[in-house]
Write a protein that holds these residues in place. Structure first.
Motif, short mmCIF file in Angstrom:
data_model
loop_
_atom_site.label_atom_id
_atom_site.label_comp_id
_atom_site.label_asym_id
_atom_site.label_seq_id
_atom_site.Cartn_x
_atom_site.Cartn_y
_atom_site.Cartn_z
N LYS A 13 0.67 -1.19 0.01
CA LYS A 13 -0.13 0.03 0.15
C LYS A 13 1.04 1.30 -0.03
O LYS A 13 0.62 2.34 -0.55
CB LYS A 13 -0.86 -0.20 1.19
CG LYS A 13 -1.70 1.13 1.18
CD LYS A 13 -2.90 1.02 2.28
CE LYS A 13 -3.90 2.26 2.28
NZ LYS A 13 -4.80 2.18 1.12
N ALA A 14 1.93 1.22 0.66
CA ALA A 14 2.96 2.31 0.75
C ALA A 14 3.68 2.43 -0.40
O ALA A 14 4.40 3.50 -0.60
CB ALA A 14 3.71 2.27 2.11
N GLY A 15 4.03 1.54 -1.26
CA GLY A 15 4.60 1.43 -2.59
C GLY A 15 6.05 1.45 -2.05
O GLY A 15 7.04 2.00 -2.80
N CYS A 16 6.59 0.59 -1.34
CA CYS A 16 7.67 0.59 -0.77
C CYS A 16 8.19 -0.81 -0.45
O CYS A 16 7.24 -1.59 -0.45
CB CYS A 16 8.40 1.49 0.25
SG CYS A 16 7.44 1.23 1.84
N GLY A 17 9.45 -1.21 -0.12
CA GLY A 17 9.73 -2.62 0.37
C GLY A 17 9.41 -3.01 1.62
O GLY A 17 9.20 -2.05 2.74
N VAL A 18 9.34 -4.28 1.95
CA VAL A 18 9.15 -4.83 3.46
C VAL A 18 10.29 -4.44 4.30
O VAL A 18 9.91 -3.87 5.53
CB VAL A 18 9.01 -6.34 3.48
CG1 VAL A 18 8.99 -6.80 4.79
CG2 VAL A 18 7.77 -6.71 2.68
N ALA A 19 11.51 -4.09 3.80
CA ALA A 19 12.75 -3.75 4.86
C ALA A 19 12.50 -2.27 5.17
O ALA A 19 12.71 -1.82 6.40
CB ALA A 19 14.05 -3.83 4.15
N THR A 20 12.06 -1.54 4.47
CA THR A 20 11.69 0.04 4.47
C THR A 20 10.70 0.10 5.69
O THR A 20 10.79 0.94 6.53
CB THR A 20 11.28 0.74 3.20
OG1 THR A 20 12.54 0.61 2.28
CG2 THR A 20 11.03 2.29 3.77
N VAL A 21 9.44 -0.68 5.54
CA VAL A 21 8.35 -0.52 6.39
C VAL A 21 8.80 -1.11 7.98
O VAL A 21 8.48 -0.48 8.89
CB VAL A 21 7.14 -1.70 6.00
CG1 VAL A 21 6.17 -1.63 7.03
CG2 VAL A 21 6.53 -1.11 4.77
N SER A 22 9.71 -1.98 7.99
CA SER A 22 10.42 -2.71 9.10
C SER A 22 11.11 -1.58 9.85
O SER A 22 11.08 -1.41 11.08
CB SER A 22 11.13 -3.77 8.90
OG SER A 22 11.70 -4.35 10.05
N ARG A 23 12.09 -0.96 9.02
CA ARG A 23 12.65 0.18 9.55
C ARG A 23 11.82 1.35 10.26
O ARG A 23 12.07 1.77 11.14
CB ARG A 23 13.81 0.94 8.48
CG ARG A 23 14.69 -0.08 8.22
CD ARG A 23 16.06 0.82 7.38
NE ARG A 23 15.56 1.50 6.49
CZ ARG A 23 15.43 0.93 5.14
NH1 ARG A 23 15.88 -0.52 4.86
NH2 ARG A 23 15.09 1.30 4.07
N VAL A 24 10.76 1.71 9.52
CA VAL A 24 10.06 2.78 9.94
C VAL A 24 9.26 2.54 11.16
O VAL A 24 9.31 3.10 12.19
CB VAL A 24 8.93 3.09 8.79
CG1 VAL A 24 7.78 4.05 9.33
CG2 VAL A 24 9.54 3.90 7.66
N LEU A 25 8.69 1.13 11.22
CA LEU A 25 7.88 0.72 12.34
C LEU A 25 8.75 0.44 13.65
O LEU A 25 8.51 0.50 14.84
CB LEU A 25 7.05 -0.26 11.98
CG LEU A 25 6.01 0.11 10.89
CD1 LEU A 25 5.24 -1.46 10.74
CD2 LEU A 25 5.18 0.93 11.34
N ASN A 26 10.04 0.00 13.25
CA ASN A 26 10.96 -0.12 14.36
C ASN A 26 11.66 0.99 14.92
O ASN A 26 12.30 1.08 16.04
CB ASN A 26 12.03 -1.20 13.77
CG ASN A 26 11.56 -2.69 14.59
OD1 ASN A 26 11.08 -2.88 15.36
ND2 ASN A 26 11.50 -3.58 13.21
N GLY A 27 11.61 2.15 14.09
CA GLY A 27 12.41 3.20 14.44
C GLY A 27 13.94 3.11 14.21
O GLY A 27 14.58 3.67 15.20
N THR A 28 14.30 2.26 13.34
CA THR A 28 15.53 2.03 13.21
C THR A 28 16.16 2.40 11.72
O THR A 28 15.32 2.17 10.90
CB THR A 28 15.97 0.60 13.54
OG1 THR A 28 15.22 -0.12 12.58
CG2 THR A 28 15.75 0.27 14.99
N GLY A 29 17.44 2.88 11.54
CA GLY A 29 17.81 3.02 10.13
C GLY A 29 17.20 4.17 9.69
O GLY A 29 16.54 4.95 10.33
#
Length: 368
Positions: A13-29
């Motif tokens: 839905k956000a038009g990005c990769g799973v790794a990017t979603v993980s970084r955002v939701l974890n607050g890392t990277g």
């Protein structure tokens, strides 16, 4: 049935990769602000909740702190737990609580359970630091931990007061009122290092002030009805004029049983407690006791464990200053109460008359 929303759905839905979603939701990277907003909006629209289990698998942390206390029936432990919970929640941790029921085997069982839950740290009160297998289990796994109410041992710091010195202060208070023959009342004395430390401090105080050796009055809580056992002990030691109980609950129970024997408190028997629970102010007579700050004790223990986690992870996620060992030793003071007064003395005609205190002033409140 509605299917569970996954991290892949959010990424699509956000038009990005799973790794990017993980970084955002974890607050890392690092992620651009535009991408971050798109991911958060997609997660909210889809009703996605990031799994704590999944997060723990990725980060090797569960964001949980385990806590073991003997019981919650005694308000002193409940107050300490509240202090712990306040501190860990400030830092985004959750508290897992267990009670050992004053039983060494149960203490070991609940410790094993918390370890299985992969808690990041443990705060606990054990029956006896010298024989606790729970401490061995925690030590073997290198889990950051801090004791409460116990004395610090080996690599386990402890948040608490000096039980020995506080009990010595009780002997001073009884001596100041003119008491000579006293007793120390304890539950589960052989299995409680706290009770033994308090007895030794009281015993030393009685020696220092020229009082008789205190009588040790032991009760094993599992061996029968507490009221009946107290009744029998007090009846068997009618010559005592003062009793120091190892905790306030026991002191309040002793006041009740003394009255049932026709011994009025404090006219015939003075009773002093330990802990300073609030209900001690409400009973009649009000309870003389050593007053402590259990909530602060819990706060300090939690801060110590959380600071260890920061240091071990070499992360500045938590903004804490690690307390030194001296900061874990907390103050106490003697709280005067109606349950402590000069003992009555026998007159030449066999009648009883109240004595006045050998001191001209009330026993002062002393902190340590």
């Amino acid at each position: 049935m509605k299917s569970k929303v996954t991290i892949k759905d959010v990424a699509q839905k956000a038009g990005c990769g799973v790794a990017t979603v993980s970084r955002v939701l974890n607050g890392t990277g690092s992620t651009s602000e535009k991408t971050r907003k798109k991911v958060l909006a997609a997660a909210e629209d889809l009703g996605f909740v990031f799994s704590d289990i999944g997060r723990s698998l990725q980060s090797s942390t569960t964001r949980t702190i385990g806590c073991i206390v003997p019981s919650l029936a005694n308000p002193i432990f409940a107050d300490a737990v509240q202090g712990i919970q306040e501190e860990v929640q400030k830092q985004g941790y959750q508290l897992l609580l267990a009670c050992s029921k004053y039983d060494a085997e149960e203490e070991q069982n609940v410790t094993r359970l918390l370890i299985a839950k992969q808690v990041d740290g443990i705060i606990l009160t054990v029956n006896d630091t010298g024989t606790s297998k729970a401490l061995d289990m925690i030590r073997d796994r290198g889990i950051p931990a801090c004791l409460m109410f116990n004395r610090s041992v080996s690599d386990f710091p402890a948040s608490g007061i000096d039980n020995f010195a506080a009990a010595h202060r009780v002997a001073q208070a009884l001596h100041a009122e003119g008491h000579h023959h006293t007793g120390f009342l304890a539950l589960n004395f052989q299995s409680s290092d706290r009770s033994r430390e308090r007895f030794m401090g009281f015993q030393k105080g009685c020696q220092s002030f020229g009082m008789a050796e205190p009588v040790l009055l032991q009760i094993e809580e599992q061996s029968g009805d507490l009221s009946l056992l107290l009744h029998e002990l007090l009846a068997a030691h009618g010559g005592l004029t003062g009793i120091f109980a190892s905790n306030d609950f026991l002191a309040i129970a002793a006041i009740r049983e003394a009255k049932s024997l026709g011994r009025q408190v404090p006219q015939h028997l003075s009773i002093v407690g330990f802990d300073g629970i609030e209900i001690g102010r409400m009973v009649d007579p009000s309870l003389a006791t050593i007053e402590t700050n259990a909530r602060q004790m819990g706060c300090m223990a939690a801060r110590h464990v959380l600071a260890r986690l920061v240091n071990d992870a070499k992360s500045d996620t938590l903004k804490l200053i690690e307390p030194d060992q001296k900061a874990l030793r907390l103050p106490y003071h003697f709280r005067s109460g109606g349950s402590l007064a000069p003992p009555e003395v026998k007159t030449t005609d066999g009648e009883e008359a109240a004595t006045s205190s050998p001191s001209c002033h009330p026993t002062p409140s002393i902190s340590s």
